[in-house]
Design an enzyme around this catalytic site. Structure first.
Site, PDB file in Angstrom:
ATOM      1  N   ASN A 210       0.854  -1.197   0.000  1.00 53.12           N
ATOM      2  CA  ASN A 210       0.000   0.000   0.000  1.00 53.12           C
ATOM      3  C   ASN A 210       0.886   1.242   0.000  1.00 53.12           C
ATOM      4  OD1 ASN A 210       0.541   0.832   2.854  1.00 53.12           O
ATOM      5  ND2 ASN A 210      -0.316  -1.211   3.212  1.00 53.12           N
ATOM      6  N   ASP A 279      -4.395  -6.601   5.106  1.00 52.51           N
ATOM      7  CA  ASP A 279      -5.449  -7.444   5.682  1.00 52.51           C
ATOM      8  C   ASP A 279      -5.421  -8.841   5.059  1.00 52.51           C
ATOM      9  OD1 ASP A 279      -6.589  -5.554   7.431  1.00 52.51           O
ATOM     10  OD2 ASP A 279      -7.549  -4.558   5.733  1.00 52.51           O
ATOM     11  N   LYS A 288       8.374 -17.790 -10.421  1.00 47.61           N
ATOM     12  CA  LYS A 288       7.664 -16.652 -11.013  1.00 47.61           C
ATOM     13  C   LYS A 288       6.423 -17.142 -11.774  1.00 47.61           C
ATOM     14  CE  LYS A 288       8.223 -12.961 -14.341  1.00 47.61           C
ATOM     15  NZ  LYS A 288       8.981 -12.469 -15.474  1.00 47.61           N
ATOM     16  N   PHE A 322      -4.939   3.178  14.625  1.00 47.05           N
ATOM     17  CA  PHE A 322      -5.276   4.174  13.608  1.00 47.05           C
ATOM     18  C   PHE A 322      -6.372   3.576  12.725  1.00 47.05           C
ATOM     19  CE2 PHE A 322      -2.434   7.915  13.080  1.00 47.05           C
ATOM     20  CZ  PHE A 322      -1.663   7.742  14.216  1.00 47.05           C
ATOM     21  N   LYS A 336     -13.911   0.202  15.240  1.00 44.98           N
ATOM     22  CA  LYS A 336     -12.581  -0.409  15.407  1.00 44.98           C
ATOM     23  C   LYS A 336     -12.083  -0.258  16.842  1.00 44.98           C
ATOM     24  CE  LYS A 336     -11.317  -0.096  10.565  1.00 44.98           C
ATOM     25  NZ  LYS A 336     -10.665   0.612   9.481  1.00 44.98           N
ATOM     26  N   LYS A 340     -11.412  -3.862  18.553  1.00 43.00           N
ATOM     27  CA  LYS A 340     -10.003  -4.242  18.741  1.00 43.00           C
ATOM     28  C   LYS A 340      -9.524  -3.989  20.171  1.00 43.00           C
ATOM     29  CE  LYS A 340      -9.097  -3.534  13.835  1.00 43.00           C
ATOM     30  NZ  LYS A 340      -8.056  -3.696  12.833  1.00 43.00           N
TER      31      LYS A 340
HETATM   32  O1  PMT Z   1       2.714   6.175   6.625  1.00 43.14           O
HETATM   33  P1  PMT Z   1       2.099   7.479   6.126  1.00 43.14           P
HETATM   34  O2  PMT Z   1       2.341   7.690   4.651  1.00 43.14           O
HETATM   35  O3  PMT Z   1       2.551   8.646   6.952  1.00 43.14           O
HETATM   36  O4  PMT Z   1       0.506   7.385   6.269  1.00 43.14           O
HETATM   37  C1  PMT Z   1      -0.063   7.335   7.535  1.00 43.14           C
HETATM   38  C2  PMT Z   1      -1.213   6.303   7.578  1.00 43.14           C
HETATM   39  C3  PMT Z   1      -2.335   6.744   6.645  1.00 43.14           C
HETATM   40  C4  PMT Z   1      -0.717   4.915   7.180  1.00 43.14           C
HETATM   41  C5  PMT Z   1      -1.697   6.275   9.083  1.00 43.14           C
HETATM   42  O5  PMT Z   1      -2.133   7.561   9.453  1.00 43.14           O
HETATM   43  C6  PMT Z   1      -2.832   5.283   9.270  1.00 43.14           C
HETATM   44  O6  PMT Z   1      -4.012   5.570   9.096  1.00 43.14           O
HETATM   45  N1  PMT Z   1      -2.470   4.027   9.653  1.00 43.14           N
HETATM   46  C7  PMT Z   1      -3.417   2.900   9.764  1.00 43.14           C
HETATM   47  C8  PMT Z   1      -3.670   2.345   8.391  1.00 43.14           C
HETATM   48  C9  PMT Z   1      -4.576   1.129   8.442  1.00 43.14           C
HETATM   49  O7  PMT Z   1      -4.131   0.057   8.179  1.00 43.14           O
HETATM   50  O8  PMT Z   1      -5.801   1.359   8.835  1.00 43.14           O
HETATM   51  P2  PMT Z   1      -6.952   0.207   8.987  1.00 43.14           P
HETATM   52  O9  PMT Z   1      -8.176   0.990   9.213  1.00 43.14           O
HETATM   53  O10 PMT Z   1      -6.899  -0.728   7.834  1.00 43.14           O
HETATM   54  O11 PMT Z   1      -6.516  -0.592  10.268  1.00 43.14           O
HETATM   55  C10 PMT Z   1      -6.991  -0.260  11.565  1.00 43.14           C
HETATM   56  C11 PMT Z   1      -5.921  -0.550  12.592  1.00 43.14           C
HETATM   57  O12 PMT Z   1      -5.647  -1.941  12.650  1.00 43.14           O
HETATM   58  C12 PMT Z   1      -4.589   0.128  12.368  1.00 43.14           C
HETATM   59  O13 PMT Z   1      -4.094   0.561  13.599  1.00 43.14           O
HETATM   60  C13 PMT Z   1      -3.708  -0.980  11.781  1.00 43.14           C
HETATM   61  O14 PMT Z   1      -2.338  -0.790  12.106  1.00 43.14           O
HETATM   62  C14 PMT Z   1      -4.279  -2.202  12.462  1.00 43.14           C
HETATM   63  N2  PMT Z   1      -4.151  -3.444  11.701  1.00 43.14           N
HETATM   64  C15 PMT Z   1      -4.782  -3.619  10.504  1.00 43.14           C
HETATM   65  C16 PMT Z   1      -4.694  -4.827   9.855  1.00 43.14           C
HETATM   66  C17 PMT Z   1      -3.937  -5.865  10.428  1.00 43.14           C
HETATM   67  N3  PMT Z   1      -3.808  -7.055   9.836  1.00 43.14           N
HETATM   68  N4  PMT Z   1      -3.321  -5.660  11.601  1.00 43.14           N
HETATM   69  C18 PMT Z   1      -3.420  -4.497  12.248  1.00 43.14           C
HETATM   70  O15 PMT Z   1      -2.851  -4.307  13.322  1.00 43.14           O
END
Ligand code: PMT
Length: 397
Positions: A210, A279, A288, A322, A336, A340
């Site tokens: 991403n 995810d 390949k 986040f 969330k 979580k």
């Molecule tokens: O890195 P930058 O370019 O500065 O950008 C910042 C950012 C946009 C990445 C940051 O501000 C941000 O939003 N990070 C969380 C991105 C994310 O994966 O969001 P989500 O809504 O998909 O996930 C929710 C939370 O679960 C997040 O805290 C994530 O770290 C966590 N997660 C998600 C999936 C997974 N398999 N494990 C996790 O721990």
């Protein structure tokens, strides 16, 4: 919080310069050490003598007025300051700073400083809405300047509208909050921070990932160290050097990140999951994948939700997640937070200009279990990190 802080006040040529005199006096009363640079136009409004008397320090106006041969004045002032405040900041000075123009002592010093610079705008309401001024202000915010945006009200030119410089008390409160943020409020605390993207390999030459640059997570790590915390930074692949003083653990995939996080989670006081973790991960092909005539279907398996795993294993940790959203931001973020087992959830609407992936700025709303949502305006990621860590420091206390 301003006691013994060295504040360089830069006064440019607007009628709000009269407020800068009161500002100087109040800063001194707060225990700050203040030095003042007046632009030539600023000195038309209030004399250097006024600022000299109020700051109990020399006042500077002229680039070529070199007072000590061992130190060039603008470099000496730039290095001396803990914090620089331009108040009032006119459209002219804003334009110069946004374009790197250094044609007087004030602008030359600001270009030379490494200290945080605050810009308190003050001008006529039509001027502040002028497209060039708005463009220059946006450039300054992107470049890391801190904006103290003008208030609305009666203006000296007879207009009523936006353009009044913020009152000295308001400015001082914001400087104090910022300074407090860089005080050692996290001393003795262990923080675990995740940052950047993950890379999920499909075959030896391809992967899914991403747009995360790591800037948000690295800003959090850097600011946490500044505040005295011990920081373990678990980072996906990014093009950035780690902030000085952090313990960096580099990982590739969501599975690697999960493993590294759980190794350090139990010892930490607070974990912040700012990484954009995949995810789903594809089934890995050792060779390949060859191009074929028909469509290719790739099976994706779910990764472990690291934040959820931390939530379920929580003992004493303050847990921060986040949420990168494109719709229903509040609803999804609160969902969330609950699901979580987080204590705080920071939502960014990544469709907004200046927010989310790759930018130096962000626009976030902070959701907490014990407080109302807090929506922050467009800020540098460093300033956002400061706000978040201030709240965390209070919670940990
Ligand atoms: O890195 P930058 O370019 O500065 O950008 C910042 C950012 C946009 C990445 C940051 O501000 C941000 O939003 N990070 C969380 C991105 C994310 O994966 O969001 P989500 O809504 O998909 O996930 C929710 C939370 O679960 C997040 O805290 C994530 O770290 C966590 N997660 C998600 C999936 C997974 N398999 N494990 C996790 O721990």
């Amino acid at each position: 919080m301003l006691t013994n802080k060295k504040i360089l006040l830069c006064v440019t040529g607007g009628i709000a310069a009269f407020k800068a005199a009161a500002l100087t006096s109040k800063l001194v009363q707060q225990g700050a050490e203040v030095k003042v640079i007046l632009s030539k136009a600023g000195a038309e409004f209030v004399t250097p003598l006024t600022f000299q008397a109020l700051s109990q320090n020399e006042t500077y106006t002229d680039t070529f007025d070199e007072r000590a041969p061992e130190k060039i004045t603008h470099i000496g002032l730039a290095d001396w300051a803990d914090l620089v405040l331009v108040a009032p900041a006119t459209a002219n000075t804003i334009g110069k700073l946004a374009n790197g123009i250094a044609d007087n002592l004030l602008t030359t010093t600001i270009l030379a400083t490494k200290a945080p610079v605050f810009i308190a705008t003050a001008m006529n309401s039509n001027m502040i809405e002028n497209k060039a001024v708005l463009r220059n202000l946006a450039t300054l915010v992107r470049d890391g300047y801190h904006l103290l945006d003008a208030d609305a009200g009666y203006l000296a030119c007879g207009y009523t509208g936006k353009g009044r410089m913020q009152e000295p008390e308001e400015i001082i409160a914001k400087l104090a909050a910022f300074s407090g943020a860089t005080d050692a409020v996290l001393t003795g605390k262990k923080l675990l921070i995740t940052a950047g993207p993950t890379i999920e390999k499909l075959d030896p030459v391809r992967y899914l990932s991403n747009f995360s640059s790591g800037k948000m997570g690295y800003a959090l790590a850097g600011q946490a160290v500044q505040m005295g915390a011990e920081v373990v930074l678990v980072s996906g692949p990014v093009n950035m050097d780690p902030p000085a003083g952090v313990q960096l653990i580099q990982v590739m995939s969501a599975a690697d990140m999960h493993q590294a996080v759980m190794k350090h989670y139990h010892a930490c006081d607070c974990a912040i999951a700012s990484a954009a973790v995949a995810d789903y991960t594809p089934i890995y092909h050792a060779e390949k994948i060859k191009k074929r005539d028909e469509e290719l279907l790739v099976q994706l398996n779910k990764t472990t939700d690291i934040l959820l795993a931390m939530g379920q294993a929580k003992t004493k940790q303050y847990l921060v997640g986040f949420a990168a959203e494109t719709e229903n931001v509040a609803e999804n973020a609160i969902g969330k937070l609950e699901k979580k087992h987080a204590d705080m959830l920071i939502a960014n609407d990544v469709t907004k200009a200046g927010a989310g992936f790759g930018t130096d700025t962000n626009i976030v709303t902070i959701y907490q279990r014990e407080a109302d949502p807090l929506s922050l305006p467009l800020m540098t990621k460093t300033a956002v990190a400061n706000e978040i860590l201030q709240i965390i420091a209070r919670r940990l206390r």
